[in-house]
Design an enzyme around this catalytic site. Structure first.
Site, PDB file in Angstrom:
ATOM      1  N   LYS A 121      -7.482  -7.933  -0.190  1.00 61.03           N
ATOM      2  CA  LYS A 121      -6.468  -8.122  -1.205  1.00 61.03           C
ATOM      3  C   LYS A 121      -5.145  -7.477  -0.787  1.00 61.03           C
ATOM      4  CE  LYS A 121      -9.822  -7.617  -4.945  1.00 61.03           C
ATOM      5  NZ  LYS A 121     -10.270  -6.688  -6.003  1.00 61.03           N
ATOM      6  N   GLY A 122      -5.212  -6.517   0.116  1.00 63.41           N
ATOM      7  CA  GLY A 122      -4.070  -5.656   0.407  1.00 63.41           C
ATOM      8  C   GLY A 122      -2.765  -6.344   0.786  1.00 63.41           C
ATOM      9  N   GLU A 175      -1.275  -9.092   7.815  1.00 64.73           N
ATOM     10  CA  GLU A 175      -2.120  -7.932   7.485  1.00 64.73           C
ATOM     11  C   GLU A 175      -1.277  -6.844   6.831  1.00 64.73           C
ATOM     12  OE1 GLU A 175      -4.709  -6.508   6.904  1.00 64.73           O
ATOM     13  OE2 GLU A 175      -6.297  -6.722   8.371  1.00 64.73           O
ATOM     14  N   ASP A 176      -1.899  -6.118   5.939  1.00 67.57           N
ATOM     15  CA  ASP A 176      -1.205  -4.996   5.320  1.00 67.57           C
ATOM     16  C   ASP A 176      -1.124  -3.798   6.264  1.00 67.57           C
ATOM     17  OD1 ASP A 176      -3.965  -4.668   5.269  1.00 67.57           O
ATOM     18  OD2 ASP A 176      -4.095  -4.218   3.137  1.00 67.57           O
ATOM     19  N   ASP A 225      -5.712   0.141  10.908  1.00 65.86           N
ATOM     20  CA  ASP A 225      -6.169   1.530  11.055  1.00 65.86           C
ATOM     21  C   ASP A 225      -6.970   1.611  12.356  1.00 65.86           C
ATOM     22  OD1 ASP A 225      -7.295   4.031  10.797  1.00 65.86           O
ATOM     23  OD2 ASP A 225      -7.919   3.799   8.735  1.00 65.86           O
ATOM     24  N   LYS A 228      -1.138   2.347  11.819  1.00 69.90           N
ATOM     25  CA  LYS A 228      -1.445   3.782  11.739  1.00 69.90           C
ATOM     26  C   LYS A 228      -1.558   4.402  13.115  1.00 69.90           C
ATOM     27  CE  LYS A 228      -4.070   4.733   7.674  1.00 69.90           C
ATOM     28  NZ  LYS A 228      -5.346   5.154   7.127  1.00 69.90           N
ATOM     29  N   VAL A 260      -2.786   5.690   2.798  1.00 73.22           N
ATOM     30  CA  VAL A 260      -1.616   5.305   2.008  1.00 73.22           C
ATOM     31  C   VAL A 260      -1.973   4.295   0.913  1.00 73.22           C
ATOM     32  CG1 VAL A 260       0.101   5.828   3.788  1.00 73.22           C
ATOM     33  CG2 VAL A 260      -0.966   3.572   3.755  1.00 73.22           C
ATOM     34  N   ASP A 282      -4.570  -0.010  -2.079  1.00 73.43           N
ATOM     35  CA  ASP A 282      -5.214   0.673  -3.204  1.00 73.43           C
ATOM     36  C   ASP A 282      -6.018   1.906  -2.805  1.00 73.43           C
ATOM     37  OD1 ASP A 282      -7.307  -0.663  -1.792  1.00 73.43           O
ATOM     38  OD2 ASP A 282      -8.570  -0.464  -3.558  1.00 73.43           O
TER      39      ASP A 282
HETATM   40  P1  5GP Z   1      -9.360  -1.074  10.131  1.00 77.93           P
HETATM   41  O1  5GP Z   1     -10.433  -2.092  10.299  1.00 77.93           O
HETATM   42  O2  5GP Z   1      -8.147  -1.328  10.986  1.00 77.93           O
HETATM   43  O3  5GP Z   1      -9.887   0.334  10.303  1.00 77.93           O
HETATM   44  O4  5GP Z   1      -8.923  -1.110   8.618  1.00 77.93           O
HETATM   45  C1  5GP Z   1      -8.169  -2.124   8.101  1.00 77.93           C
HETATM   46  C2  5GP Z   1      -8.313  -2.282   6.616  1.00 77.93           C
HETATM   47  O5  5GP Z   1      -8.709  -1.063   5.971  1.00 77.93           O
HETATM   48  C3  5GP Z   1      -6.972  -2.635   6.005  1.00 77.93           C
HETATM   49  O6  5GP Z   1      -6.779  -4.014   5.974  1.00 77.93           O
HETATM   50  C4  5GP Z   1      -7.062  -1.995   4.634  1.00 77.93           C
HETATM   51  O7  5GP Z   1      -7.689  -2.874   3.747  1.00 77.93           O
HETATM   52  C5  5GP Z   1      -7.945  -0.789   4.839  1.00 77.93           C
HETATM   53  N1  5GP Z   1      -7.154   0.434   5.095  1.00 77.93           N
HETATM   54  C6  5GP Z   1      -6.977   1.065   6.279  1.00 77.93           C
HETATM   55  N2  5GP Z   1      -6.202   2.153   6.145  1.00 77.93           N
HETATM   56  C7  5GP Z   1      -5.846   2.192   4.837  1.00 77.93           C
HETATM   57  C8  5GP Z   1      -5.007   3.077   4.075  1.00 77.93           C
HETATM   58  O8  5GP Z   1      -4.407   4.048   4.550  1.00 77.93           O
HETATM   59  N3  5GP Z   1      -4.874   2.779   2.758  1.00 77.93           N
HETATM   60  C9  5GP Z   1      -5.508   1.732   2.163  1.00 77.93           C
HETATM   61  N4  5GP Z   1      -5.322   1.555   0.868  1.00 77.93           N
HETATM   62  N5  5GP Z   1      -6.299   0.879   2.850  1.00 77.93           N
HETATM   63  C10 5GP Z   1      -6.454   1.101   4.177  1.00 77.93           C
END
Ligand code: 5GP
Length: 176
Positions: free
Chosen positions: A43-44, A99-100, A103, A131, A153, A159
């Site tokens: 949803k982000g 993408e929002d 991470d 990040k 964040v 969220d």
């Molecule tokens: P990754 O797979 O890169 O570790 O994580 C990506 C997803 O995790 C993002 O699309 C998001 O939904 C969630 N996410 C990662 N870091 C954050 C953060 O700092 N805040 C929030 N609200 N969601 C995050």
């Protein structure tokens, strides 16, 4: 229950909007004479895609995917699951993933592999936030909004336990 007074601003609304406009203009330039499919990751990304698409002046179509990687937790489980798939066929299309935040990069990595298997003409990634975490996997982001420190964040679509998505800025919560 978190009190709103503990929320700190990391990127204010004006700075966000300026960057979103720049990214939209860059995409407009790069996709001149093309008709990209914007795939927003729910949803982000719902606010980001709604804002950026209004700065992209080429014919775009939209599709949405929902993935779950964190569940309701703040720490990635490492398992990515598609909870809503695309409605359209992207074969032969120019795809831009919206993408929002990236991470660990696992979600993006999984998505790219999954979408590549559907034979689009091209895939690029537009991510608002990147990040600062050590990653072993490739960073695919072509259109990037901001590099941010490694902290959790919220706001502008992001969220904690489904709250705070409607903040107009990117913030973080004082854990003290
Ligand atoms: P990754 O797979 O890169 O570790 O994580 C990506 C997803 O995790 C993002 O699309 C998001 O939904 C969630 N996410 C990662 N870091 C954050 C953060 O700092 N805040 C929030 N609200 N969601 C995050």
């Amino acid at each position: 229950m978190t009190d709103n007074s503990k929320i700190h601003v990391l990127i204010d609304s004006k700075t966000l909007q300026k960057k979103v406009k720049e990214l939209g203009r860059q995409i407009t330039k790069d996709y001149k004479d093309k008709k990209p499919v914007l795939i927003a990751v729910l949803k982000g990304s719902f606010i980001f895609v709604a804002d950026i698409c209004r700065h992209i002046n080429v014919p775009v179509v939209f599709d949405f995917m929902a993935v779950s990687s964190y569940g309701n937790a703040k720490v990635s489980s490492g398992i990515v699951r598609i909870t809503k798939d695309l409605d359209t066929n992207i074969e032969g299309k120019d795809v831009i993933i919206i993408e929002d935040i990236v991470d660990s990069g696992r979600t993006l990595n999984y998505l790219i592999k999954n979408l590549e298997a559907r034979n689009p003409k091209s895939i690029e990634v537009c991510a608002l936030l990147d990040k600062d975490v050590p990653r072993k996997i490739k960073n695919y982001i072509k259109y990037k909004g901001f590099d941010i420190p490694n902290r959790y964040v919220i706001g502008y679509g992001l969220d904690i336990g489904e709250r705070f998505r409607n903040l107009s800025f990117i913030g973080y919560i004082d854990e003290e």
